[in-house]
Design a protein around this motif. Structure first.
Motif, PDB file in Angstrom:
ATOM      1  N   SER A   1     -35.655  46.775 -59.495  1.00 21.40           N
ATOM      2  CA  SER A   1     -35.293  46.854 -60.909  1.00 21.40           C
ATOM      3  C   SER A   1     -34.228  47.916 -61.181  1.00 21.40           C
ATOM      4  N   CYS A   2     -33.965  48.760 -60.208  1.00 19.71           N
ATOM      5  CA  CYS A   2     -32.993  49.838 -60.395  1.00 19.71           C
ATOM      6  C   CYS A   2     -31.617  49.517 -59.822  1.00 19.71           C
ATOM      7  N   PHE A   3     -31.475  48.417 -59.090  1.00 18.78           N
ATOM      8  CA  PHE A   3     -30.215  48.108 -58.422  1.00 18.78           C
ATOM      9  C   PHE A   3     -29.076  47.958 -59.422  1.00 18.78           C
ATOM     10  N   LYS A   4     -27.963  48.643 -59.129  1.00 18.21           N
ATOM     11  CA  LYS A   4     -26.740  48.499 -59.915  1.00 18.21           C
ATOM     12  C   LYS A   4     -25.582  48.482 -58.918  1.00 18.21           C
ATOM     13  N   ASP A   5     -24.838  47.388 -58.894  1.00 19.67           N
ATOM     14  CA  ASP A   5     -23.724  47.233 -57.958  1.00 19.67           C
ATOM     15  C   ASP A   5     -22.659  48.268 -58.285  1.00 19.67           C
ATOM     16  N   ARG A   6     -22.386  49.159 -57.347  1.00 17.53           N
ATOM     17  CA  ARG A   6     -21.440  50.250 -57.626  1.00 17.53           C
ATOM     18  C   ARG A   6     -20.017  49.767 -57.829  1.00 17.53           C
ATOM     19  N   ASP A   7     -19.691  48.555 -57.379  1.00 16.74           N
ATOM     20  CA  ASP A   7     -18.356  48.004 -57.631  1.00 16.74           C
ATOM     21  C   ASP A   7     -18.150  47.647 -59.095  1.00 16.74           C
ATOM     22  N   LEU A   8     -19.235  47.561 -59.850  1.00 24.15           N
ATOM     23  CA  LEU A   8     -19.139  47.209 -61.262  1.00 24.15           C
ATOM     24  C   LEU A   8     -19.196  48.428 -62.176  1.00 24.15           C
ATOM     25  N   VAL A   9     -19.309  49.609 -61.594  1.00 25.02           N
ATOM     26  CA  VAL A   9     -19.422  50.842 -62.380  1.00 25.02           C
ATOM     27  C   VAL A   9     -18.041  51.486 -62.498  1.00 25.02           C
ATOM     28  N   VAL A  10     -17.655  51.821 -63.711  1.00 22.40           N
ATOM     29  CA  VAL A  10     -16.381  52.486 -63.971  1.00 22.40           C
ATOM     30  C   VAL A  10     -16.686  53.906 -64.419  1.00 22.40           C
ATOM     31  N   GLU A  11     -16.147  54.888 -63.703  1.00 19.53           N
ATOM     32  CA  GLU A  11     -16.334  56.278 -64.100  1.00 19.53           C
ATOM     33  C   GLU A  11     -15.109  56.717 -64.884  1.00 19.53           C
ATOM     34  N   LEU A  12     -15.347  57.192 -66.073  1.00 15.01           N
ATOM     35  CA  LEU A  12     -14.265  57.574 -66.973  1.00 15.01           C
ATOM     36  C   LEU A  12     -13.955  59.057 -66.859  1.00 15.01           C
TER      37      LEU A  12
ATOM     38  N   MET B   1     -29.299  41.811 -52.782  1.00 12.02           N
ATOM     39  CA  MET B   1     -28.909  43.195 -53.043  1.00 12.02           C
ATOM     40  C   MET B   1     -28.993  43.982 -51.738  1.00 12.02           C
ATOM     41  N   ILE B   2     -27.975  44.741 -51.468  1.00  5.46           N
ATOM     42  CA  ILE B   2     -27.975  45.604 -50.285  1.00  5.46           C
ATOM     43  C   ILE B   2     -27.923  47.045 -50.763  1.00  5.46           C
ATOM     44  N   CYS B   3     -28.831  47.866 -50.251  1.00  2.00           N
ATOM     45  CA  CYS B   3     -28.991  49.243 -50.740  1.00  2.00           C
ATOM     46  C   CYS B   3     -27.710  50.057 -50.714  1.00  2.00           C
ATOM     47  N   ASP B   4     -26.893  49.926 -49.666  1.00  3.39           N
ATOM     48  CA  ASP B   4     -25.701  50.773 -49.599  1.00  3.39           C
ATOM     49  C   ASP B   4     -24.635  50.358 -50.610  1.00  3.39           C
ATOM     50  N   ARG B   5     -24.810  49.250 -51.300  1.00  2.33           N
ATOM     51  CA  ARG B   5     -23.897  48.834 -52.366  1.00  2.33           C
ATOM     52  C   ARG B   5     -24.387  49.297 -53.728  1.00  2.33           C
ATOM     53  N   CYS B   6     -25.561  49.940 -53.752  1.00  2.00           N
ATOM     54  CA  CYS B   6     -26.162  50.353 -55.012  1.00  2.00           C
ATOM     55  C   CYS B   6     -25.607  51.691 -55.482  1.00  2.00           C
ATOM     56  N   TYR B   7     -25.321  51.786 -56.750  1.00  2.15           N
ATOM     57  CA  TYR B   7     -24.823  53.016 -57.365  1.00  2.15           C
ATOM     58  C   TYR B   7     -25.819  54.165 -57.188  1.00  2.15           C
ATOM     59  N   PHE B   8     -27.086  53.856 -57.148  1.00  7.58           N
ATOM     60  CA  PHE B   8     -28.134  54.881 -57.080  1.00  7.58           C
ATOM     61  C   PHE B   8     -28.626  55.161 -55.662  1.00  7.58           C
ATOM     62  N   ASN B   9     -27.949  54.664 -54.628  1.00 12.22           N
ATOM     63  CA  ASN B   9     -28.527  54.732 -53.290  1.00 12.22           C
ATOM     64  C   ASN B   9     -28.796  56.143 -52.781  1.00 12.22           C
ATOM     65  N   THR B  10     -28.092  57.152 -53.251  1.00  6.78           N
ATOM     66  CA  THR B  10     -28.366  58.515 -52.776  1.00  6.78           C
ATOM     67  C   THR B  10     -29.575  59.138 -53.479  1.00  6.78           C
ATOM     68  N   ASN B  11     -29.957  58.603 -54.612  1.00  6.60           N
ATOM     69  CA  ASN B  11     -31.110  59.110 -55.351  1.00  6.60           C
ATOM     70  C   ASN B  11     -32.163  58.022 -55.563  1.00  6.60           C
ATOM     71  N   CYS B  12     -32.242  57.120 -54.623  1.00  6.25           N
ATOM     72  CA  CYS B  12     -33.105  55.952 -54.772  1.00  6.25           C
ATOM     73  C   CYS B  12     -34.579  56.346 -54.719  1.00  6.25           C
ATOM     74  N   GLN B  13     -35.374  55.632 -55.506  1.00  6.33           N
ATOM     75  CA  GLN B  13     -36.817  55.871 -55.499  1.00  6.33           C
ATOM     76  C   GLN B  13     -37.459  55.371 -54.211  1.00  6.33           C
TER      77      GLN B  13
END
Length: 111
Positions: A27-38, A1-13
């Protein structure tokens, strides 16, 4: 996991981390390429600027389809007529005001 690929990187703990660092076991990492904003959610009302009928129609979104090729279709009302991605901001709007502005533009500014 690389932090700058994380959806939460601007509000990371883990504030203060190098954004290019690798984190193992976060435990909070979420790959932002897999997130779809509707644009909206099921149950929302969308507004269609009808240049032919010269009025605004409102539709209830009853289904959203996300396809492998990245298309997101929003289905409206009691029939399966999708709102395709190219219609947002042209004929489909989240607010009635946006649809009315577009209709005014279509009419040439004469209400």
């Amino acid at each position: 996991m690389i932090c700058d690929r994380c959806y939460f990187n601007t509000n990371c703990q883990y504030i203060g981390r190098n954004k290019k660092s690798k984190v193992s076991g976060c435990s909070c990492f979420k790959d932002r390429d897999l997130v779809v904003e509707l644009k909206c959610k099921v149950g929302d009302t969308v507004y269609i600027a009808d240049g032919w009928g010269k009025k605004v129609h409102d539709f209830l979104v009853n289904k959203i389809g996300v396809f492998d090729d990245g298309r997101i279709l929003y289905y409206q009302g009691d029939f399966e007529q999708p709102i395709t991605p190219d219609l947002w901001g042209k004929t489909a709007f989240i607010t009635k005001e946006g649809a009315l502005r577009k209709l005014d533009e279509i009419r040439g500014g004469a209400l």
